[in-house]
Design an enzyme around this catalytic site. Structure first.
Site, PDB file in Angstrom:
ATOM      1  N   ASP A 175       0.813  -1.219   0.000  1.00 42.38           N
ATOM      2  CA  ASP A 175       0.000   0.000   0.000  1.00 42.38           C
ATOM      3  C   ASP A 175       0.845   1.267   0.000  1.00 42.38           C
ATOM      4  O   ASP A 175       0.599   2.186  -0.787  1.00 42.38           O
ATOM      5  CB  ASP A 175      -0.945   0.023   1.212  1.00 42.38           C
ATOM      6  CG  ASP A 175      -2.128  -0.921   1.003  1.00 42.38           C
ATOM      7  OD1 ASP A 175      -2.154  -1.622  -0.030  1.00 42.38           O
ATOM      8  OD2 ASP A 175      -3.001  -0.958   1.881  1.00 42.38           O
ATOM      9  N   ARG A 181       2.042   4.984  16.534  1.00 43.55           N
ATOM     10  CA  ARG A 181       1.634   6.047  15.601  1.00 43.55           C
ATOM     11  C   ARG A 181       2.089   7.435  16.039  1.00 43.55           C
ATOM     12  O   ARG A 181       2.579   8.211  15.214  1.00 43.55           O
ATOM     13  CB  ARG A 181       0.121   6.036  15.365  1.00 43.55           C
ATOM     14  CG  ARG A 181      -0.450   4.760  14.728  1.00 43.55           C
ATOM     15  CD  ARG A 181       0.421   4.168  13.681  1.00 43.55           C
ATOM     16  NE  ARG A 181      -0.126   2.943  13.098  1.00 43.55           N
ATOM     17  CZ  ARG A 181       0.601   2.005  12.540  1.00 43.55           C
ATOM     18  NH1 ARG A 181       1.931   2.104  12.489  1.00 43.55           N
ATOM     19  NH2 ARG A 181       0.028   0.942  12.016  1.00 43.55           N
ATOM     20  N   ASP A 219      -5.845   3.630  12.687  1.00 45.13           N
ATOM     21  CA  ASP A 219      -4.517   4.218  12.493  1.00 45.13           C
ATOM     22  C   ASP A 219      -4.556   5.548  11.737  1.00 45.13           C
ATOM     23  O   ASP A 219      -3.777   6.451  12.019  1.00 45.13           O
ATOM     24  CB  ASP A 219      -3.589   3.207  11.811  1.00 45.13           C
ATOM     25  CG  ASP A 219      -3.199   2.086  12.762  1.00 45.13           C
ATOM     26  OD1 ASP A 219      -3.078   2.360  13.980  1.00 45.13           O
ATOM     27  OD2 ASP A 219      -3.027   0.942  12.316  1.00 45.13           O
ATOM     28  N   SER A 251      -3.648  -8.591   7.478  1.00 42.21           N
ATOM     29  CA  SER A 251      -3.103  -7.261   7.687  1.00 42.21           C
ATOM     30  C   SER A 251      -2.356  -7.298   9.008  1.00 42.21           C
ATOM     31  O   SER A 251      -2.925  -7.647  10.042  1.00 42.21           O
ATOM     32  CB  SER A 251      -4.240  -6.236   7.731  1.00 42.21           C
ATOM     33  OG  SER A 251      -3.720  -5.020   8.222  1.00 42.21           O
TER      34      SER A 251
HETATM   35  N1  ARG Z   1      -6.787  -2.877  15.978  1.00 47.78           N
HETATM   36  C1  ARG Z   1      -5.502  -2.507  16.453  1.00 47.78           C
HETATM   37  C2  ARG Z   1      -5.452  -1.043  16.779  1.00 47.78           C
HETATM   38  O1  ARG Z   1      -6.287  -0.313  16.341  1.00 47.78           O
HETATM   39  C3  ARG Z   1      -4.407  -2.925  15.518  1.00 47.78           C
HETATM   40  C4  ARG Z   1      -4.361  -2.207  14.222  1.00 47.78           C
HETATM   41  C5  ARG Z   1      -3.283  -2.816  13.400  1.00 47.78           C
HETATM   42  N2  ARG Z   1      -3.130  -2.267  12.125  1.00 47.78           N
HETATM   43  C6  ARG Z   1      -3.030  -3.026  11.031  1.00 47.78           C
HETATM   44  N3  ARG Z   1      -2.764  -2.449   9.932  1.00 47.78           N
HETATM   45  N4  ARG Z   1      -3.143  -4.319  11.090  1.00 47.78           N
HETATM   46  O2  ARG Z   1      -4.606  -0.600  17.500  1.00 47.78           O
END
Ligand code: ARG
Length: 395
Positions: free
Chosen positions: A16, A97, A126, A170
């Protein structure tokens, strides 16, 4: 020819974000500066990822080692807050992040870039975390989220496409753990396949013999293992191994995303979960009762606040101030026993312990004043007892 505007992109090397580079050049007519954050994720060489960014069209690409900062500023706050979103998830993505965002903003300032870009979808948490963090640090920056803008047509943009069909998950990971979602996991009745996990062995295959680990804390922060003084970073790396080989640290949960969707998420966070378990055990012994009880509510709000991308927001700082004021006596040692997928606290000691043998014991050394209990209970129960009498009269 006038100089093109610049955009700083959070780059992972994955499909991506690679397409994002092309997209930002072709569709937005921008010069792309790619930033690869080293946060302890699994990778096959960050220099190779940097080269890939340049090959794909970035004018600059940086690898920034954020691990020390991530651990000493972000995970330090997280462990002191016993950070567990919805009482379960230790927040690995939500914690990385903001530190990545901080570097994106710094690099944007260095290059006079007006734009920041990320490769998050329009459905997850994210995107919220990147954008909120960036805006809290510099509200004048503009955000571009290519993945959200247009559905991708990879063929048209001619980028190298990694073969990911075999494992359509993912994944986001760093030294605090791994998050795995999508694919077969989208059916909440499907048991997570063994091959989604890389940091933990399955509890079934873990050794038949228990492994004991002494974890030391200083002012709420891990500082040693088994008698050896270590940095928090090294504690995490070592404990990921120890807990992981004992099959400890997996989570399988339905989670509430900020955007209103319930999603099925699998995590493996061996060190994170063990450290939070141990830290809580030390707090149980060292925090005064009312502080401990009040802190539980603060912790929940802290985790929610960070999950929602509010790392740089004033509420987070205010909650941190409370938490910081509780941690100076959270110094001592906790003994954990790892065995086939479990981590059990089996011992604790501290110079700041509020546990008093003389008050707790039922032996002859007992110094607790049993006589004062009767009067204490009489007044403690008075209000409720008055209510009960009234109810009895009106029945
Ligand atoms: N659901 C988790 C969070 O919001 C993990 C997100 C992980 N991101 C991903 N691209 N798999 O913190």
């Amino acid at each position: 020819m006038t100089e093109r505007e610049k955009v700083v992109l959070a780059y992972s090397g994955g499909l991506d974000t690679s397409i994002c580079i092309k997209w930002l050049i072709d569709e937005h007519d921008l010069d792309v500066i790619a930033v690869i954050g080293e946060v302890g994720q699994e990778h096959e060489g960050l220099e190779a990822i940097r080269q890939k960014a340049l090959r794909t069209g970035a004018i600059e690409a940086y690898v920034v080692d954020m691990r020390e900062e991530f651990v000493n500023e972000y995970l330090t706050d997280a462990i002191r807050a016993n950070a567990l979103y919805e009482n379960k998830y230790p927040l690995l993505s939500a914690l990385s992040r903001p530190v990545i965002s901080k570097h994106l903003v710094e690099i944007a300032h260095q290059h006079g870039a007006k734009y920041i870009a990320h490769g998050c979808t329009g459905k997850g948490n994210d995107q919220v975390r990147f954008e909120t963090s960036v805006w809290l640090l510099d509200p004048s920056l503009q955000i571009i989220a290519p993945v959200r803008e247009w559905p991708f047509k990879t063929a048209e943009h001619g980028v190298e496409v990694p073969v990911t069909n075999a494992k359509p998950y993912s994944i986001d990971d760093n030294l605090w753990g791994r998050a795995i979602e999508c694919g077969v996991l989208e059916d909440p009745m499907n048991e997570p396949p063994e091959d989604i996990y890389t940091m933990t062995d399955s509890p079934e295959n873990a050794p038949d013999k228990a492994e004991y680990v002494d974890i030391e804390f200083e002012a709420g922060v891990p500082c040693g293992l088994n008698g050896e003084k270590l940095s928090f970073l090294d504690v995490i790396y070592k404990l990921n191994e120890i807990a992981g080989r004992n099959g400890y640290g997996r989570l399988d949960m339905i989670e509430n995303r900020l955007v209103g969707v319930k999603s099925r998420e699998c995590y493996e966070q061996p060190a994170a979960l063990a450290l939070i378990t141990a830290h809580k055990a030390l707090e149980d012994m060292c925090l005064e009762r009312e502080v401990l009880h009040y802190k539980l509510g603060i912790e929940q709000k802290w985790a929610e606040c960070v999950y929602y991308g509010q790392w740089f927001a004033p509420l987070k700082a205010a909650l941190d101030a409370f938490i910081a004021s509780t941690q100076d006596g959270v110094t001592g040692l906790v003994r954990c026993k790892f065995y086939k997928g479990t981590c059990t606290v089996v011992g604790r000691k501290s110079d700041y312990s509020l546990y008093s043998y003389e008050l707790a014991t039922y032996d002859k050394e007992d110094q607790f004043n049993h006589e004062s209990s009767a009067g204490f209970i009489e007044l403690f129960a008075l209000s409720a007892k008055t209510w009960a009498k009234n109810r009895a009269k009106n029945a």
